[in-house]
Design an enzyme around this catalytic site. Structure first.
Site, PDB file in Angstrom:
ATOM      1  N   SER A   1      97.266 123.146  12.621  1.00 48.77           N
ATOM      2  CA  SER A   1      97.553 121.600  13.134  1.00 48.77           C
ATOM      3  C   SER A   1      96.193 120.850  12.782  1.00 48.77           C
ATOM      4  O   SER A   1      96.175 119.784  12.437  1.00 48.77           O
ATOM      5  CB  SER A   1      97.444 121.633  14.851  1.00 48.77           C
ATOM      6  OG  SER A   1      98.838 122.155  15.180  1.00 48.77           O
TER       7      SER A   1
ATOM      8  N   HIS B   1      97.394 117.781  22.814  1.00 51.89           N
ATOM      9  CA  HIS B   1      97.521 118.144  21.404  1.00 51.89           C
ATOM     10  C   HIS B   1      97.449 117.041  20.457  1.00 51.89           C
ATOM     11  O   HIS B   1      96.699 116.828  19.605  1.00 51.89           O
ATOM     12  CB  HIS B   1      98.589 119.134  21.030  1.00 51.89           C
ATOM     13  CG  HIS B   1      98.837 119.773  19.762  1.00 51.89           C
ATOM     14  ND1 HIS B   1      99.111 118.820  18.886  1.00 51.89           N
ATOM     15  CD2 HIS B   1      98.052 121.084  19.245  1.00 51.89           C
ATOM     16  CE1 HIS B   1      99.181 119.751  17.697  1.00 51.89           C
ATOM     17  NE2 HIS B   1      98.576 121.016  17.928  1.00 51.89           N
TER      18      HIS B   1
ATOM     19  N   ASP C   1     103.501 113.554  17.367  1.00 53.03           N
ATOM     20  CA  ASP C   1     102.922 114.812  18.357  1.00 53.03           C
ATOM     21  C   ASP C   1     103.143 114.795  19.788  1.00 53.03           C
ATOM     22  O   ASP C   1     104.601 114.373  20.230  1.00 53.03           O
ATOM     23  CB  ASP C   1     101.320 114.594  18.070  1.00 53.03           C
ATOM     24  CG  ASP C   1     100.655 116.253  18.342  1.00 53.03           C
ATOM     25  OD1 ASP C   1     100.882 116.821  19.115  1.00 53.03           O
ATOM     26  OD2 ASP C   1     100.457 116.815  17.040  1.00 53.03           O
TER      27      ASP C   1
END
Length: 278
Positions: free
Chosen positions: A253, A101, A64
């Site tokens: 996600s 994120h 990520d």
């Protein structure tokens, strides 16, 4: 999303396998999750799964934007990883646009709840951060995570492409041949352009769509034949790199990250099971 009918399917299978295990000893439970973490109720995580497993001994790679490892809620959780651009250990989340994120995904998997109360579904698992910025980085990251002992690789990002790139497919095959479960988000434009996205569309990947708190398909989740299951991904809280809790309108996600956490529970409880059996 015909194959991704309800979020509960995967969790029910886990519960059947775990609850039926002979001699399962009850574990000391951590503090309760936040009420907003609705997947704990949907999946019965605290009451039905944690007494059997909390992910101890399992390494989950988070491919990520890096993970903000200095957050109190992630203390002792994040292993030295890699950031290909800066040649560092991946302990800094470079995501400015979404507020972290990679940290949010790692927290959904293994946060401790020590500061904010936000707890991951596998709080005794370890996170291996792989900070990536390109498809090539994802490919390298899959191989790196495999060689570093990850038993689950979570990829909550996607690249629009009609077919899985050959090099990416090779990397996934490399991981699968070494007993890794590779999990990827299915994509978030299913109600509009509905593009095929990699690595979710690669062979051997567990591609995860999103569902809502009432167990219905999240409207934006990809409608593609590669979608295998659905997991909670509707409106949800997130713990970003600032260390504060915010809220997301939803996405595959989170669904992928929670699935990776659930798989970590199984791999910890049943280390003899192969990736394909899991």
């Amino acid at each position: 999303m015909r194959k991704a009918k309800i979020a509960l399917v995967a969790a029910v299978l886990l519960l059947v396998a775990m609850s039926a295990a002979p001699g399962a000893a009850a574990a000391v439970r951590p503090s309760s999750p936040l009420p907003e973490q609705w997947w704990f109720v949907t999946w019965g995580v605290k009451d039905l799964l944690w007494p059997h497993s909390r992910g101890r001994g399992v390494v989950v790679a988070v491919v990520d934007t890096g993970v903000q490892a200095d957050l109190p809620d992630l203390a002792g959780v994040v292993l030295p990883g890699v950031d290909y651009e800066h040649n560092t250990n991946g302990h800094t989340d470079f995501d400015d646009e979404k507020g972290g994120h990679g940290t949010a995904m790692a927290s959904a998997i293994a946060a401790q709840g020590t500061h904010t109360g936000f707890i991951g579904v596998a709080p005794e698992a370890k996170i291996l951060p792989i900070a990536v910025r390109s498809s090539l980085d994802i490919i390298r990251g899959i191989r790196h995570a495999t060689d570093r002992g990850a038993k689950v690789i979570n990829i909550s990002m996607a690249v629009a492409t009609v077919r899985c790139p050959p090099q990416m497919q090779e990397a996934i095959r490399y991981a699968i041949d070494r007993d890794v479960v590779v999990v990827a988000a299915a994509g978030n434009d299913g109600d509009t352009i509905n593009l095929s996205q990699a690595p979710a569309n690669c062979l051997g990947v567990l591609a995860v769509g999103a569902s809502t708190v009432d167990n219905k398909p999240w409207p934006h989740s990809q409608r593609q034949p590669y979608v295998d299951i659905a997991a909670p991904g509707g409106v949800h809280p997130v713990l970003g790199r600032s260390g504060r809790i915010g809220y997301s309108s939803g996405g595959t996600s989170l669904a992928a990250a929670l699935t990776s956490g659930a798989i970590a529970l199984v791999r910890a409880k049943y280390p003899q099971m192969t990736n394909r059996e899991v």
